[in-house]
Write a protein that holds these residues in place. Structure first.
Motif, PDB file in Angstrom:
ATOM      1  N   TYR A  61       0.838  -1.191   0.000  1.00 56.67           N
ATOM      2  CA  TYR A  61       0.000   0.000   0.000  1.00 56.67           C
ATOM      3  C   TYR A  61       0.875   1.243   0.000  1.00 56.67           C
ATOM      4  O   TYR A  61       1.855   1.311   0.729  1.00 56.67           O
ATOM      5  CB  TYR A  61      -0.875   0.055   1.258  1.00 56.67           C
ATOM      6  N   ALA A  62       0.497   2.238  -0.773  1.00 54.61           N
ATOM      7  CA  ALA A  62       1.156   3.542  -0.742  1.00 54.61           C
ATOM      8  C   ALA A  62       0.385   4.435   0.223  1.00 54.61           C
ATOM      9  O   ALA A  62      -0.842   4.322   0.364  1.00 54.61           O
ATOM     10  CB  ALA A  62       1.161   4.163  -2.130  1.00 54.61           C
ATOM     11  N   ALA A  63       1.086   5.312   0.901  1.00 51.38           N
ATOM     12  CA  ALA A  63       0.443   6.214   1.858  1.00 51.38           C
ATOM     13  C   ALA A  63      -0.531   7.145   1.141  1.00 51.38           C
ATOM     14  O   ALA A  63      -0.313   7.549   0.004  1.00 51.38           O
ATOM     15  CB  ALA A  63       1.492   7.023   2.594  1.00 51.38           C
ATOM     16  N   ASN A  64      -1.600   7.491   1.811  1.00 52.69           N
ATOM     17  CA  ASN A  64      -2.599   8.412   1.285  1.00 52.69           C
ATOM     18  C   ASN A  64      -2.140   9.839   1.581  1.00 52.69           C
ATOM     19  O   ASN A  64      -1.761  10.152   2.704  1.00 52.69           O
ATOM     20  CB  ASN A  64      -3.945   8.135   1.949  1.00 52.69           C
ATOM     21  N   VAL A  65      -2.202  10.719   0.600  1.00 48.03           N
ATOM     22  CA  VAL A  65      -1.761  12.104   0.795  1.00 48.03           C
ATOM     23  C   VAL A  65      -2.702  12.892   1.703  1.00 48.03           C
ATOM     24  O   VAL A  65      -2.331  13.934   2.229  1.00 48.03           O
ATOM     25  CB  VAL A  65      -1.597  12.848  -0.552  1.00 48.03           C
ATOM     26  N   PHE A  66      -3.917  12.402   1.926  1.00 49.73           N
ATOM     27  CA  PHE A  66      -4.885  13.088   2.774  1.00 49.73           C
ATOM     28  C   PHE A  66      -4.889  12.587   4.205  1.00 49.73           C
ATOM     29  O   PHE A  66      -5.765  12.891   4.981  1.00 49.73           O
ATOM     30  CB  PHE A  66      -6.297  12.930   2.185  1.00 49.73           C
ATOM     31  N   GLY A  67      -3.919  11.807   4.586  1.00 51.10           N
ATOM     32  CA  GLY A  67      -3.868  11.273   5.943  1.00 51.10           C
ATOM     33  C   GLY A  67      -4.019   9.770   5.936  1.00 51.10           C
ATOM     34  O   GLY A  67      -3.889   9.114   4.919  1.00 51.10           O
ATOM     35  N   SER A  68      -4.311   9.217   7.090  1.00 52.64           N
ATOM     36  CA  SER A  68      -4.339   7.759   7.217  1.00 52.64           C
ATOM     37  C   SER A  68      -5.669   7.137   6.798  1.00 52.64           C
ATOM     38  O   SER A  68      -5.766   5.937   6.665  1.00 52.64           O
ATOM     39  CB  SER A  68      -4.018   7.361   8.654  1.00 52.64           C
ATOM     40  N   ARG A  69      -6.713   7.954   6.604  1.00 46.97           N
ATOM     41  CA  ARG A  69      -8.023   7.400   6.222  1.00 46.97           C
ATOM     42  C   ARG A  69      -8.271   7.542   4.734  1.00 46.97           C
ATOM     43  O   ARG A  69      -7.678   8.361   4.067  1.00 46.97           O
ATOM     44  CB  ARG A  69      -9.126   8.090   7.005  1.00 46.97           C
ATOM     45  N   GLY A  70      -9.164   6.738   4.226  1.00 44.50           N
ATOM     46  CA  GLY A  70      -9.530   6.830   2.824  1.00 44.50           C
ATOM     47  C   GLY A  70      -8.751   5.861   1.964  1.00 44.50           C
ATOM     48  O   GLY A  70      -7.889   5.132   2.444  1.00 44.50           O
ATOM     49  N   PRO A  71      -9.057   5.838   0.676  1.00 42.65           N
ATOM     50  CA  PRO A  71      -8.413   4.869  -0.222  1.00 42.65           C
ATOM     51  C   PRO A  71      -6.926   5.150  -0.387  1.00 42.65           C
ATOM     52  O   PRO A  71      -6.477   6.294  -0.343  1.00 42.65           O
ATOM     53  CB  PRO A  71      -9.152   5.057  -1.539  1.00 42.65           C
ATOM     54  N   ARG A  72      -6.180   4.065  -0.536  1.00 44.24           N
ATOM     55  CA  ARG A  72      -4.745   4.152  -0.786  1.00 44.24           C
ATOM     56  C   ARG A  72      -4.441   3.380  -2.054  1.00 44.24           C
ATOM     57  O   ARG A  72      -5.194   2.520  -2.461  1.00 44.24           O
ATOM     58  CB  ARG A  72      -3.961   3.547   0.381  1.00 44.24           C
ATOM     59  N   LYS A  73      -3.323   3.699  -2.663  1.00 45.08           N
ATOM     60  CA  LYS A  73      -2.903   2.974  -3.864  1.00 45.08           C
ATOM     61  C   LYS A  73      -2.367   1.613  -3.437  1.00 45.08           C
ATOM     62  O   LYS A  73      -1.591   1.502  -2.497  1.00 45.08           O
ATOM     63  CB  LYS A  73      -1.820   3.764  -4.580  1.00 45.08           C
ATOM     64  N   MET A  74      -2.781   0.568  -4.134  1.00 46.05           N
ATOM     65  CA  MET A  74      -2.392  -0.793  -3.775  1.00 46.05           C
ATOM     66  C   MET A  74      -1.743  -1.473  -4.968  1.00 46.05           C
ATOM     67  O   MET A  74      -2.227  -1.344  -6.092  1.00 46.05           O
ATOM     68  CB  MET A  74      -3.623  -1.589  -3.334  1.00 46.05           C
TER      69      MET A  74
END
Length: 90
Positions: A61-74
């Protein structure tokens, strides 16, 4: 990993393998039901039907630019399987 929700016994026929994560929970490895290579004695392998576990796939998983919640790149990596052959990584 098990085929039955309530049956997580390693000795069960429903047991498929293990899922291991790194400390951050951003990388996961899927292993078959073989033995841990650190715990295996070479003499024991030759006298039993046991085998050392093999890696079946990886999920990152790649980190989400909007914080720890929400969809991440996998990214998911699995070996290529061909009829009658063992799995091969490409």
């Amino acid at each position: 990993l098990s085929m039955e929700r309530n049956d997580m016994s390693r000795s069960s026929g429903n047991f498929l393998g293990k899922l291991r994560a790194n400390f951050l929970g951003t990388e996961f490895c899927v292993y078959d039901r073989g033995l841990n290579p650190r715990d295996v004695d070479a003499d024991a392998l030759s006298t039993t039907n046991a085998s050392v576990r093999e890696e079946l796939g990886t999920v990152m998983y790649a980190a989400n630019v909007f914080g720890s919640r929400g969809p991440r790149k996998m990214q998911v990596c699995v070996p290529r399987c061909e009829r009658g052959d063992r799995m091969t990584w490409r």
